[in-house]
Motif scaffolding. Sequence first.
Motif, PDB file in Angstrom:
ATOM      1  N   GLN A 170     -13.061  -4.247 -14.059  1.00  0.00           N
ATOM      2  CA  GLN A 170     -13.183  -5.674 -14.331  1.00  0.00           C
ATOM      3  C   GLN A 170     -12.722  -6.490 -13.125  1.00  0.00           C
ATOM      4  O   GLN A 170     -12.515  -7.695 -13.239  1.00  0.00           O
ATOM      5  N   VAL A 171     -12.593  -5.832 -11.974  1.00  0.00           N
ATOM      6  CA  VAL A 171     -12.081  -6.474 -10.761  1.00  0.00           C
ATOM      7  C   VAL A 171     -13.194  -6.607  -9.741  1.00  0.00           C
ATOM      8  O   VAL A 171     -13.776  -5.602  -9.310  1.00  0.00           O
ATOM      9  N   ASP A 172     -13.489  -7.831  -9.356  1.00  0.00           N
ATOM     10  CA  ASP A 172     -14.519  -8.061  -8.351  1.00  0.00           C
ATOM     11  C   ASP A 172     -14.079  -7.482  -7.013  1.00  0.00           C
ATOM     12  O   ASP A 172     -12.987  -7.772  -6.525  1.00  0.00           O
ATOM     13  N   GLY A 173     -14.908  -6.631  -6.435  1.00  0.00           N
ATOM     14  CA  GLY A 173     -14.590  -6.037  -5.140  1.00  0.00           C
ATOM     15  C   GLY A 173     -13.982  -4.656  -5.212  1.00  0.00           C
ATOM     16  O   GLY A 173     -13.766  -4.024  -4.180  1.00  0.00           O
ATOM     17  N   LEU A 174     -13.692  -4.179  -6.421  1.00  0.00           N
ATOM     18  CA  LEU A 174     -13.181  -2.818  -6.590  1.00  0.00           C
ATOM     19  C   LEU A 174     -14.064  -2.066  -7.574  1.00  0.00           C
ATOM     20  O   LEU A 174     -14.414  -2.585  -8.635  1.00  0.00           O
ATOM     21  N   ALA A 175     -14.405  -0.840  -7.220  1.00  0.00           N
ATOM     22  CA  ALA A 175     -15.229   0.000  -8.088  1.00  0.00           C
ATOM     23  C   ALA A 175     -14.457   1.260  -8.449  1.00  0.00           C
ATOM     24  O   ALA A 175     -13.611   1.730  -7.690  1.00  0.00           O
ATOM     25  N   ILE A 176     -14.740   1.797  -9.612  1.00  0.00           N
ATOM     26  CA  ILE A 176     -14.172   3.077 -10.039  1.00  0.00           C
ATOM     27  C   ILE A 176     -15.306   3.923 -10.584  1.00  0.00           C
ATOM     28  O   ILE A 176     -16.074   3.461 -11.431  1.00  0.00           O
ATOM     29  N   ARG A 177     -15.437   5.138 -10.083  1.00  0.00           N
ATOM     30  CA  ARG A 177     -16.559   5.996 -10.455  1.00  0.00           C
ATOM     31  C   ARG A 177     -16.071   7.424 -10.707  1.00  0.00           C
ATOM     32  O   ARG A 177     -15.197   7.923  -9.996  1.00  0.00           O
ATOM     33  N   PRO A 178     -16.656   8.106 -11.694  1.00  0.00           N
ATOM     34  CA  PRO A 178     -16.369   9.534 -11.856  1.00  0.00           C
ATOM     35  C   PRO A 178     -16.803  10.285 -10.594  1.00  0.00           C
ATOM     36  O   PRO A 178     -17.832   9.965  -9.989  1.00  0.00           O
ATOM     37  N   LEU A 179     -16.007  11.252 -10.190  1.00  0.00           N
ATOM     38  CA  LEU A 179     -16.309  12.021  -8.979  1.00  0.00           C
ATOM     39  C   LEU A 179     -15.646  13.383  -9.106  1.00  0.00           C
ATOM     40  O   LEU A 179     -14.515  13.482  -9.598  1.00  0.00           O
ATOM     41  N   SER A 180     -16.344  14.429  -8.680  1.00  0.00           N
ATOM     42  CA  SER A 180     -15.794  15.778  -8.799  1.00  0.00           C
ATOM     43  C   SER A 180     -15.499  16.429  -7.456  1.00  0.00           C
ATOM     44  O   SER A 180     -14.804  17.448  -7.402  1.00  0.00           O
ATOM     45  N   THR A 181     -16.009  15.842  -6.361  1.00  0.00           N
ATOM     46  CA  THR A 181     -15.795  16.434  -5.038  1.00  0.00           C
ATOM     47  C   THR A 181     -15.332  15.363  -4.067  1.00  0.00           C
ATOM     48  O   THR A 181     -15.980  14.315  -3.935  1.00  0.00           O
ATOM     49  N   LEU A 182     -14.219  15.587  -3.409  1.00  0.00           N
ATOM     50  CA  LEU A 182     -13.678  14.618  -2.456  1.00  0.00           C
ATOM     51  C   LEU A 182     -14.327  14.830  -1.084  1.00  0.00           C
ATOM     52  O   LEU A 182     -14.219  15.919  -0.514  1.00  0.00           O
ATOM     53  N   PRO A 183     -15.001  13.808  -0.543  1.00  0.00           N
ATOM     54  CA  PRO A 183     -15.612  13.973   0.783  1.00  0.00           C
ATOM     55  C   PRO A 183     -14.549  13.996   1.869  1.00  0.00           C
ATOM     56  O   PRO A 183     -13.455  13.461   1.705  1.00  0.00           O
ATOM     57  N   ALA A 184     -14.864  14.618   2.981  1.00  0.00           N
ATOM     58  CA  ALA A 184     -13.938  14.664   4.116  1.00  0.00           C
ATOM     59  C   ALA A 184     -14.006  13.355   4.887  1.00  0.00           C
ATOM     60  O   ALA A 184     -15.015  12.647   4.869  1.00  0.00           O
ATOM     61  N   ASN A 185     -12.920  13.018   5.563  1.00  0.00           N
ATOM     62  CA  ASN A 185     -12.876  11.849   6.436  1.00  0.00           C
ATOM     63  C   ASN A 185     -13.590  12.215   7.736  1.00  0.00           C
ATOM     64  O   ASN A 185     -13.054  12.960   8.566  1.00  0.00           O
ATOM     65  N   LYS A 186     -14.791  11.696   7.929  1.00  0.00           N
ATOM     66  CA  LYS A 186     -15.603  12.073   9.086  1.00  0.00           C
ATOM     67  C   LYS A 186     -14.989  11.618  10.404  1.00  0.00           C
ATOM     68  O   LYS A 186     -15.292  12.170  11.456  1.00  0.00           O
ATOM     69  N   ALA A 187     -14.126  10.607  10.354  1.00  0.00           N
ATOM     70  CA  ALA A 187     -13.490  10.109  11.584  1.00  0.00           C
ATOM     71  C   ALA A 187     -12.351  11.007  12.040  1.00  0.00           C
ATOM     72  O   ALA A 187     -11.818  10.820  13.134  1.00  0.00           O
ATOM     73  N   GLY A 188     -11.976  11.982  11.215  1.00  0.00           N
ATOM     74  CA  GLY A 188     -10.861  12.851  11.563  1.00  0.00           C
ATOM     75  C   GLY A 188      -9.547  12.295  11.051  1.00  0.00           C
ATOM     76  O   GLY A 188      -9.459  11.144  10.617  1.00  0.00           O
ATOM     77  N   LEU A 195      -9.984  -0.621 -14.562  1.00  0.00           N
ATOM     78  CA  LEU A 195      -9.383  -1.489 -13.545  1.00  0.00           C
ATOM     79  C   LEU A 195      -9.364  -2.917 -14.057  1.00  0.00           C
ATOM     80  O   LEU A 195     -10.387  -3.432 -14.523  1.00  0.00           O
ATOM     81  N   ARG A 196      -8.209  -3.583 -13.948  1.00  0.00           N
ATOM     82  CA  ARG A 196      -8.091  -4.964 -14.389  1.00  0.00           C
ATOM     83  C   ARG A 196      -7.394  -5.786 -13.318  1.00  0.00           C
ATOM     84  O   ARG A 196      -6.706  -5.250 -12.441  1.00  0.00           O
ATOM     85  N   ASN A 197      -7.572  -7.103 -13.386  1.00  0.00           N
ATOM     86  CA  ASN A 197      -6.860  -7.985 -12.476  1.00  0.00           C
ATOM     87  C   ASN A 197      -5.364  -7.875 -12.724  1.00  0.00           C
ATOM     88  O   ASN A 197      -4.920  -7.505 -13.821  1.00  0.00           O
ATOM     89  N   VAL A 198      -4.575  -8.200 -11.707  1.00  0.00           N
ATOM     90  CA  VAL A 198      -3.123  -8.090 -11.810  1.00  0.00           C
ATOM     91  C   VAL A 198      -2.624  -8.920 -12.996  1.00  0.00           C
ATOM     92  O   VAL A 198      -3.014 -10.079 -13.169  1.00  0.00           O
ATOM     93  N   ALA A 199      -1.774  -8.321 -13.814  1.00  0.00           N
ATOM     94  CA  ALA A 199      -1.255  -8.983 -14.999  1.00  0.00           C
ATOM     95  C   ALA A 199      -0.482 -10.244 -14.627  1.00  0.00           C
ATOM     96  O   ALA A 199       0.157 -10.313 -13.572  1.00  0.00           O
ATOM     97  N   SER A 200      -0.536 -11.241 -15.490  1.00  0.00           N
ATOM     98  CA  SER A 200       0.176 -12.492 -15.240  1.00  0.00           C
ATOM     99  C   SER A 200       1.666 -12.362 -15.484  1.00  0.00           C
ATOM    100  O   SER A 200       2.451 -13.240 -15.100  1.00  0.00           O
ATOM    101  N   GLU A 201       2.071 -11.251 -16.110  1.00  0.00           N
ATOM    102  CA  GLU A 201       3.486 -11.042 -16.421  1.00  0.00           C
ATOM    103  C   GLU A 201       3.793  -9.557 -16.414  1.00  0.00           C
ATOM    104  O   GLU A 201       2.993  -8.742 -16.852  1.00  0.00           O
ATOM    105  N   ASP A 202       4.967  -9.203 -15.867  1.00  0.00           N
ATOM    106  CA  ASP A 202       5.433  -7.822 -15.883  1.00  0.00           C
ATOM    107  C   ASP A 202       6.595  -7.690 -16.847  1.00  0.00           C
ATOM    108  O   ASP A 202       7.424  -8.604 -16.972  1.00  0.00           O
ATOM    109  N   ALA A 203       6.669  -6.557 -17.531  1.00  0.00           N
ATOM    110  CA  ALA A 203       7.746  -6.303 -18.484  1.00  0.00           C
ATOM    111  C   ALA A 203       8.791  -5.391 -17.853  1.00  0.00           C
ATOM    112  O   ALA A 203       8.458  -4.416 -17.177  1.00  0.00           O
ATOM    113  N   PHE A 204      10.055  -5.728 -18.056  1.00  0.00           N
ATOM    114  CA  PHE A 204      11.152  -4.902 -17.565  1.00  0.00           C
ATOM    115  C   PHE A 204      12.175  -4.711 -18.679  1.00  0.00           C
ATOM    116  O   PHE A 204      12.220  -5.479 -19.654  1.00  0.00           O
ATOM    117  N   CYS A 205      12.994  -3.691 -18.527  1.00  0.00           N
ATOM    118  CA  CYS A 205      14.094  -3.425 -19.464  1.00  0.00           C
ATOM    119  C   CYS A 205      13.572  -3.298 -20.899  1.00  0.00           C
ATOM    120  O   CYS A 205      14.108  -3.929 -21.828  1.00  0.00           O
TER     121      CYS A 205
END
Length: 276
Positions: A29-47, A166-176
């Motif tokens: 639900q976050v513009d600019g971030l995607a989450i996808r199922p994936l089973s194989t991690l590609p290598a970093n081609k830049a090293g 994925l969600r936008n950052v919560a407007s409030e955090d809970a502690f204790c």
Amino acid sequence: MSPFRLCLALLCGVSASAAAAQDFRTASQVDGLAIRPLSTLPANKAGAPDSEYCFSVNTEPKTPGGRAAAAANWAVTSEVQRDGLDFVTFAGKTTPGTSGSCLIEDGNLAIYRGETLLALIYATERTDRSIGSVEETVAGLRIWDGDWLSAPLADLRLYGDDLAILRNVASEDAFCGGANPVTTVYGLPIHLAREVLAADGWQPSIPKERPDGIPFFRDALIKAGLPEVQDCSGTGFGYCAFEYQSENGAILGVTTAGEGDEGSTPGVVGYSVNCP
């Protein structure tokens, strides 16, 4: 796993790890971030990135997923274990900076169950922010960006053992245990953040004494009506620490960076709570 899915995994040419990824449901639900199922991690081609002086890079990953990312020439920047899953952030490029900071580019977040990769979170072309790290919160996990001064990017919520959203950052955090909520004040000038925090029941905690030799802007903050400033660093990003207290004795520490824009005060870059 259903009998039909088991048939697919064992008899129909689909690996068990691929079937596990297909069973793991995701959404963003976050513009600019995607989450996808994936089973194989590609290598970093830049090293492998040169991250010798980047303190945020984990040179000895602890989880199977972290070790897999390092073996694929990615720089592992954080690992979190929660609810039987491993969450691993890794980057294709890291650049060390002042005060132990690190610019993290081409960052991703992988979700593993043991050695099985389930999903990948990544930035799309709709944003110029990169994934930097992940940390555990009461409600789930928080993803931070990879900028020099890292800021919250998104929250990840888990539902059962097969759904991640994925969600936008919560407007409030809970502690204790929920007894001490803190409204999200990242990026706010501290003179405004303290007003928001006061509405949550956090009152300034004025120190009885302060260390000598602190930069002039600490005294400027006191004169600006912020006597709760505890300490400031004289180099790098110019961090300052502020402290607030609740009625039940919880202590809220707030960190700012820099001197703020002209006519304003430094912005909040982090906070944490010590519970009573």
